[in-house]
Design an enzyme around this catalytic site. Structure first.
Site, short mmCIF file in Angstrom:
data_model
loop_
_atom_site.label_atom_id
_atom_site.label_comp_id
_atom_site.label_asym_id
_atom_site.label_seq_id
_atom_site.Cartn_x
_atom_site.Cartn_y
_atom_site.Cartn_z
N ARG A 201 0.90 -1.13 -0.13
CA ARG A 201 0.03 -0.16 -0.21
C ARG A 201 0.35 1.49 0.25
O ARG A 201 2.19 1.12 0.85
CB ARG A 201 -1.04 0.02 1.24
CG ARG A 201 -1.60 -0.60 0.68
CD ARG A 201 -2.98 -0.41 -0.06
NE ARG A 201 -4.24 -1.13 0.36
CZ ARG A 201 -3.98 -2.85 -0.80
NH1 ARG A 201 -3.19 -2.62 -1.14
NH2 ARG A 201 -5.78 -3.45 -0.12
N GLU A 230 -3.12 8.31 -4.74
CA GLU A 230 -2.87 7.46 -5.67
C GLU A 230 -4.50 7.18 -5.98
O GLU A 230 -5.41 7.55 -5.31
CB GLU A 230 -3.41 5.72 -5.38
CG GLU A 230 -3.20 4.23 -6.40
CD GLU A 230 -2.95 3.26 -5.83
OE1 GLU A 230 -3.84 2.08 -6.16
OE2 GLU A 230 -2.00 2.86 -5.16
N HIS A 249 -0.84 -0.06 -10.34
CA HIS A 249 -1.43 -0.78 -9.00
C HIS A 249 -1.83 -1.85 -10.21
O HIS A 249 -3.09 -2.53 -10.15
CB HIS A 249 -2.29 0.00 -8.37
CG HIS A 249 -2.74 -0.63 -7.24
ND1 HIS A 249 -3.30 -0.20 -5.67
CD2 HIS A 249 -2.52 -2.02 -7.07
CE1 HIS A 249 -3.26 -0.69 -5.16
NE2 HIS A 249 -3.41 -2.11 -5.27
#
Length: 288
Positions: A201, A230, A249
């Protein structure tokens, strides 16, 4: 998901008649909160991703909670290895170049590797690292031998594990204890040539401190499949740094995720019907 439920022997019914809920909206905790409030008799909730930070305030002891823990571990581990090799061998900088450059790069073969996190991603990563004959240190909550790890350390020793590492992988859950765990002081403990690879993360790393470390050559580079914020804004300085590789991602893509999650759902539906323990349980006390 509907097909996976049926494959597992389950039946799709109106929510008011359901014993279990397979949740398919990972970014809509309010809708799940409303569903639980209106249907308190639900005995099991299956969440789609391994990370549950969006739903952590909903998780309780009133029902069984499971998540995508371990479902995507293999493809994420594959990407982690790819990013490490690309960083160490200077692939990112070469890919941006418009003219021939001098040779740069280090081997992963025989390298010192540290992995923060001891879950499914790490288990698969250790197997992928085996041919490279690395010295691997794993930092995890519950210290236990792991096949492929030379050393396994307690969480409060994670800074010790940063020093001397050629590559540091982040592959752990986001909790209040792990948020911001890599800041300026931790980056200063790393070797000047070391690469940090984050497939966990974005909020594990203090982004401004990472930018400083990359600009000043405090570490060799960063390969990030996750960022904070993000998505990363187009004008963010990380995009322009030659020692930073960013992927959007994509540790698992839909092509990878759909069959993997479907298999988990079918498996858990069968186990739920049989009254057996479910795979991928959420630990309420730990928050993952």
């Amino acid at each position: 998901m509907a097909e996976a439920i049926a494959t597992g022997g389950g039946h799709l019914v109106p929510l008011a008649d359901a014993e279990a809920l397979v949740w398919a909206a990972p970014r809509d905790p309010d809708a799940l909160r409303a569903a639980l409030h209106e249907n308190p008799e639900l005995a099991w909730v299956q969440l789609p991703f391994a990370g549950i930070e969006t739903f952590v305030d909903l998780v309780d002891d009133d029902r069984v909670w499971t998540c995508g823990k371990g479902v995507y571990a293999e493809p994420v581990a594959e990407l982690a290895l790819s990013l490490a090799l690309a960083g160490l061998r200077n692939v990112g900088d070469y890919a941006r170049a418009t003219q021939w450059q001098r040779p740069r790069g280090r081997n992963l073969i025989g390298a010192n590797v540290t992995v923060l996190g001891g879950g499914g991603i790490t288990e698969h990563l250790l197997r992928l690292l085996a041919p490279f004959d690395c010295h691997v240190t794993v930092v995890r909550n519950r210290v236990a031998d792991m096949e492929g790890a030379d050393d396994v350390l307690e969480p409060d020793r994670y800074v010790d594990a940063l020093a001397g590492a050629d590559v540091v992988f982040l592959a752990l859950a986001l909790t209040p204890e792990t948020e911001g765990m890599i800041s300026r002081s931790e980056l200063e403990q790393m070797s000047p040539h070391a690469w940090i690879v984050n497939v966990a993360r974005g909020r594990h790393i203090v982004t401004d401190d990472l930018v400083w470390a990359l600009q000043e050559g405090v570490i060799g580079g960063a390969a990030l499949d996750v960022t904070d914020p993000e998505p990363l804004p187009p004008d963010h300085p990380l995009w322009s740094l030659p020692n930073c590789i960013i992927t959007p991602h994509v540790g698992n893509t839909p092509e990878m995720a759909v069959p993997l999650l479907s298999e988990r759902i079918s498996h858990n539906v069968r186990r739920f019907a049989a009254g057996e323990p479910l795979v991928g349980p959420v630990h309420v006390d730990l928050g993952y």
